[in-house]
Design an enzyme around this catalytic site. Structure first.
Site, mmCIF file in Angstrom:
data_model
loop_
_atom_site.group_PDB
_atom_site.id
_atom_site.type_symbol
_atom_site.label_atom_id
_atom_site.label_comp_id
_atom_site.label_asym_id
_atom_site.label_seq_id
_atom_site.Cartn_x
_atom_site.Cartn_y
_atom_site.Cartn_z
ATOM 1 N NE ARG A 135 -2.263 -1.167 3.617
ATOM 2 C CZ ARG A 135 -1.694 -0.391 4.526
ATOM 3 N NH1 ARG A 135 -1.759 0.930 4.422
ATOM 4 N NH2 ARG A 135 -1.088 -0.901 5.560
ATOM 5 C CE1 TYR A 180 2.393 -7.200 -4.046
ATOM 6 C CE2 TYR A 180 1.420 -6.310 -2.059
ATOM 7 C CZ TYR A 180 2.181 -7.284 -2.696
ATOM 8 O OH TYR A 180 2.697 -8.324 -1.968
ATOM 9 C CE LYS A 217 -6.746 -3.841 5.360
ATOM 10 N NZ LYS A 217 -5.375 -4.201 5.490
ATOM 11 C CG HIS A 244 -6.746 -3.142 10.274
ATOM 12 N ND1 HIS A 244 -5.443 -2.713 10.453
ATOM 13 C CD2 HIS A 244 -6.675 -4.126 9.353
ATOM 14 C CE1 HIS A 244 -4.639 -3.409 9.668
ATOM 15 N NE2 HIS A 244 -5.363 -4.276 9.002
ATOM 16 C CB SER A 257 -0.394 -3.364 8.684
ATOM 17 O OG SER A 257 -1.533 -2.679 8.232
ATOM 18 C CB CYS A 314 0.705 -5.985 14.815
ATOM 19 S SG CYS A 314 1.899 -4.648 14.612
ATOM 20 C CB THR A 351 -3.104 -13.659 9.619
ATOM 21 O OG1 THR A 351 -3.536 -12.581 8.785
ATOM 22 C CG2 THR A 351 -3.314 -14.971 8.886
ATOM 23 C CG ASP A 354 -6.875 -7.361 7.058
ATOM 24 O OD1 ASP A 354 -5.950 -7.094 7.839
ATOM 25 O OD2 ASP A 354 -7.122 -6.689 6.034
ATOM 26 N NE ARG A 389 0.524 -8.474 2.936
ATOM 27 C CZ ARG A 389 -0.060 -8.090 4.069
ATOM 28 N NH1 ARG A 389 -1.147 -8.702 4.508
ATOM 29 N NH2 ARG A 389 0.440 -7.095 4.786
ATOM 30 N NE ARG A 437 5.376 -6.123 15.031
ATOM 31 C CZ ARG A 437 5.832 -7.352 14.817
ATOM 32 N NH1 ARG A 437 6.902 -7.790 15.438
ATOM 33 N NH2 ARG A 437 5.226 -8.130 13.958
HETATM 34 P P1 GTP Z 1 -1.925 -7.497 7.979
HETATM 35 O O1 GTP Z 1 -2.396 -8.557 7.043
HETATM 36 O O2 GTP Z 1 -0.790 -6.669 7.436
HETATM 37 O O3 GTP Z 1 -3.029 -6.617 8.481
HETATM 38 O O4 GTP Z 1 -1.209 -8.221 9.229
HETATM 39 P P2 GTP Z 1 -1.643 -9.157 10.454
HETATM 40 O O5 GTP Z 1 -1.982 -8.306 11.643
HETATM 41 O O6 GTP Z 1 -2.637 -10.176 10.047
HETATM 42 O O7 GTP Z 1 -0.252 -9.844 10.826
HETATM 43 P P3 GTP Z 1 0.242 -11.367 10.860
HETATM 44 O O8 GTP Z 1 -0.653 -12.260 11.671
HETATM 45 O O9 GTP Z 1 0.516 -11.765 9.469
HETATM 46 O O10 GTP Z 1 1.613 -11.246 11.706
HETATM 47 C C1 GTP Z 1 2.730 -10.610 11.234
HETATM 48 C C2 GTP Z 1 3.964 -10.854 12.094
HETATM 49 O O11 GTP Z 1 3.704 -10.927 13.509
HETATM 50 C C3 GTP Z 1 4.672 -12.130 11.721
HETATM 51 O O12 GTP Z 1 6.045 -11.846 11.605
HETATM 52 C C4 GTP Z 1 4.408 -13.033 12.896
HETATM 53 O O13 GTP Z 1 5.410 -13.993 13.037
HETATM 54 C C5 GTP Z 1 4.358 -12.066 14.067
HETATM 55 N N1 GTP Z 1 3.538 -12.586 15.197
HETATM 56 C C6 GTP Z 1 2.232 -12.915 15.149
HETATM 57 N N2 GTP Z 1 1.803 -13.367 16.371
HETATM 58 C C7 GTP Z 1 2.873 -13.312 17.189
HETATM 59 C C8 GTP Z 1 3.070 -13.622 18.598
HETATM 60 O O14 GTP Z 1 2.168 -14.032 19.313
HETATM 61 N N3 GTP Z 1 4.329 -13.419 19.105
HETATM 62 C C9 GTP Z 1 5.349 -12.949 18.332
HETATM 63 N N4 GTP Z 1 6.543 -12.779 18.910
HETATM 64 N N5 GTP Z 1 5.202 -12.649 17.016
HETATM 65 C C10 GTP Z 1 3.985 -12.818 16.444
HETATM 66 C C1 SPV Z 2 -2.469 -4.390 5.647
HETATM 67 O O1 SPV Z 2 -1.521 -3.715 5.214
HETATM 68 O O2 SPV Z 2 -3.016 -4.151 6.749
HETATM 69 C C2 SPV Z 2 -2.976 -5.543 4.860
HETATM 70 C C3 SPV Z 2 -2.499 -5.703 3.474
HETATM 71 O O3 SPV Z 2 -3.804 -6.290 5.360
HETATM 72 S S1 SPV Z 2 -3.317 -4.667 2.335
HETATM 73 O O4 SPV Z 2 -4.528 -5.350 1.855
HETATM 74 O O5 SPV Z 2 -2.392 -4.437 1.215
HETATM 75 O O6 SPV Z 2 -3.702 -3.440 2.976
HETATM 76 MN MN MN Z 3 -4.571 -5.498 7.311
#
Ligand code: GTP
Ligand code: SPV
Ligand code: MN
Length: 622
Positions: A91, A234, A243, A263, A285, A287, A290, A310, A402, A433
């Site tokens: 983004r 993208y 978004k 979000h 994002s 953090c 997922t 998400d 992704r 974080r």
């Molecule tokens: P977007 O799709 O960008 O909105 O992200 P998201 O919030 O879904 O993030 P995602 O679950 O993909 O996590 C991204 C990062 O956080 C990865 O590097 C994970 O390894 C890390 N992570 C997730 N859960 C934990 C946790 O409980 N502990 C630690 N130390 N790292 C974590």
């Molecule tokens: C984010 O950046 O929070 C995402 C990926 O989930 S995007 O759909 O590109 O915004």
């Molecule tokens: Mn997101």
């Protein structure tokens, strides 16, 4: 309502093939497709139905044309790799605009443009931008078609990649189209990669694997419920359901109609007695949304099922409780760091029918990224299409690589995902974080206190010295790039929704999986072990009177012994450090919070300021 793109006054203008479609009940929609085709001049217009046959036809064609690479069908059936250009990998917040007549409506955290001048500029860019290409018309529903919280949208795009990705990410098809009646509100999305295949003199211009344009605009017109996105192919820039609609336009609709577009992940938590709760959690994002949504509990008898990873739409229901849906139908997840060890459910979800973008390609036609295996393969083709070995010294996958998969491939998908009118939310979590200061889990004592927790979501860029606060990236509600209106007004809206919910409002908690000890390592194991925190939260929701908390100036943390940490081997000092609240560093953080609130201007609600002052008073008394 939708501003109609101007049509060039040229007698030779013919409506491109396919633009007219019989039986479209909404006149405005039918006209909009024709006018957009007249502006952008594609060779043909194709209405998408999201069917398997369409998926196969489009992906076959993209493989033939070189914009997708078919992965080995034995290893990764029906799956593909796309590689973007190096300047189109995420983004682009500096190219994202909210177009409102009054700049105050966009607020200090958004880029603002005056709608009329933005339309004029966009019309210039979109004029004949689809020459030589197909314009896909993709009707979709966000949420179950016809559901109480659901909304409808139509995206037109000259990117086959966007069209097939959208078919994975939203409920695309005739069912959605048929629900757009003569008076139904719908959100219009116009998307062009800005790479026409014919020059103005009619000569052919060769296509490239990832068409895009150096000029990029992701523009939102909340009043018209329209999105115009130019130049990028993208993710969040191109899949306009996500978004752009579900959060930026969605949040403005939600503000006007008394609901919330956030979000947030959404999960169903079942305790060993079979009692089920629903939890929504907002993290910025990358953090951990997922990961938490697909959590595999390490605590015996507990179960987590996925509803969304998400985005959540939340709306007060007839019974006065807050109901939520996942408006999406797919997962657009971060690949790097995802492995059988960290997220086995995600690994299973992407076993088939998945589009991978900007990951590395293995010699046997499968995918790889940093963190997938302990040792990288000896040879790969990296995300730029170059030969790669462990000695290359670069990352083989882009950090924002992704995977895009249908959510129905997720083996922990809850039946609740199909619930027409959503699920009642029992608890809301806010997290970031934070290496310092923020405890593992805190229970807020009121909705306003919860809104304060959302307003102060932040992440540390670097680990700070013990006892001092490092540089914080403020990301209120994890929504800094996604609130389609004024940030302070978003907080007021949350207060108003809470007021309407009254005693039926969900309990709000603050969580932080990322606190570090003095040695710089994580104090908490995270991932599946986060079930222990969910279990405490469930207990607080179902037995609020139980003596399982200890008061701190921030709110209630688990009393000694209340959080099940058996078998984790955590030292007493680690456990204490996880929930330590240091008044001096928190008073310092309160000063930063004051600066941040001040920077947002006069719309920051008095009730949120009052929370800051109450926190200071508690810290000073501690
Ligand atoms: P977007 O799709 O960008 O909105 O992200 P998201 O919030 O879904 O993030 P995602 O679950 O993909 O996590 C991204 C990062 O956080 C990865 O590097 C994970 O390894 C890390 N992570 C997730 N859960 C934990 C946790 O409980 N502990 C630690 N130390 N790292 C974590
Ligand atoms: C984010 O950046 O929070 C995402 C990926 O989930 S995007 O759909 O590109 O915004
Ligand atoms: Mn997101």
């Amino acid at each position: 309502r939708h501003a109609h793109p101007p049509v060039a006054a040229c007698s030779s203008v013919e409506v491109p093939d396919g633009a007219h479609r019989h039986g479209v009940a909404n006149r405005e929609l039918a006209d909009w497709v024709v006018r957009t085709a007249l502006l952008t001049r594609p060779d043909e217009v194709v209405w998408c139905d999201g069917s398997d046959a369409e998926w196969t036809r489009l992906t076959d064609r993209m493989v033939e044309e070189g914009s997708l690479i078919r992965l080995d069908p034995g290893l990764r059936p029906d799956s593909f790799l796309a590689r973007s250009t190096p300047d189109d990998v995420a983004r682009m917040e500096d190219r994202t605009f909210i177009c409102t007549s009054d700049p105050a409506d966009a607020g200090p955290t958004n880029n603002w443009r005056e709608p009329r001048s933005m339309h004029a500029e966009l019309s210039g860019l979109f004029a004949e931008s689809m020459r030589g290409r197909t314009m896909y018309v993709v009707p979709y529903s966000m949420g179950p078609v016809g559901g109480a919280i659901s909304q409808l949208g139509v995206q037109v795009t000259d990117s086959a990649y966007a069209a097939v990705s959208l078919a994975l990410m939203a409920r695309v098809g005739d069912d959605a189209l048929e629900h757009i009646g003569p008076d139904t509100a719908w959100v219009a999305g116009v998307h062009s990669v800005g790479y026409p295949l014919r020059n103005p003199d009619g000569t052919r211009r060769p296509d490239v694997a990832w068409p895009s344009n150096p000029t990029k605009y992701i523009s939102h017109f909340p009043k018209e419920r329209a999105i115009w996105s130019f130049g990028s192919g993208y993710g969040g820039n191109a899949l306009l359901s996500k978004k752009c609609f579900a959060l930026r336009i969605g949040s403005t609709i939600a503000r006007d109609e008394g609901w919330l577009a956030e979000h947030m992940l959404l999960l169903k938590l079942t305790d060993p007695d079979g009692r089920a709760l629903h939890v929504a959690a907002a993290f910025p994002s990358a953090c951990g949304k997922t990961n938490l949504a697909m959590l595999q509990p390490t605590l015996p008898g507990w179960r987590v099922e996925t509803i969304g990873d998400d985005i959540a739409w939340l709306r007060p229901g007839a019974d006065g409780r807050l109901y939520a849906i996942n408006p999406e139908a797919g997962i657009f997840g971060v690949a790097p760091g995802t492995s059988v060890a960290t997220n086995p459910v995600a690994m299973d979800t992407m076993r088939k029918r998945t589009i991978f973008t900007n990951v590395a390609l293995t010699e046997d036609g499968d995918v790889w990224w940093e963190g997938l295996t302990d040792e990288p393969p000896a040879h790969l083709i990296d995300w730029r299409g170059e030969h790669w070995t462990p000695a290359s010294g670069t990352s083989a996958a882009h950090p924002n690589a992704r995977f895009t998969s249908p959510i129905e491939q997720c083996r922990t998908l809850a039946d609740d995902w199909y619930e027409q009118d959503g699920v009642p939310v029992d608890a809301i979590l806010f997290g970031g974080r934070r290496a310092t200061n923020v405890p593992l889990v805190v229970e807020t004592d009121s909705w306003a206190h919860g809104v304060f927790a959302g307003a102060t979501v932040s992440s540390e860029r670097t680990a700070a010295q013990e006892g001092t606060v490092g540089e914080l990236r403020r990301d209120p509600f994890g929504m800094l790039p996604f609130v389609g209106y004024d940030m302070g007004s978003h907080w007021q809206h949350w207060l108003d929704v809470g007021e309407a919910l009254g005693a039926a409002a969900p309990k709000v908690f603050q969580v932080n999986w990322f606190r570090k000890g003095e040695d710089g390592t994580f104090l908490w194991p995270g991932f599946g072990e986060n079930a222990r925190v969910l279990a405490w939260i469930a207990d607080r929701v179902t037995r609020p009177g139980a003596a399982t908390t200890r008061g701190t100036p921030l709110g209630a943390v688990p009393a000694e012994g209340a959080l099940d940490v058996s078998g984790l081997g955590l030292s007493g000092t680690s456990l204490q450090a996880l929930h330590d609240v240091d008044p001096a560093s928190w008073l310092d953080e309160a000063d930063r919070t004051e600066e941040f609130f001040t920077s947002l201007g006069a719309t920051v609600p008095a009730a949120v300021w009052a929370q800051l002052e109450a926190l200071r008073a508690r810290l000073e008394a501690a």
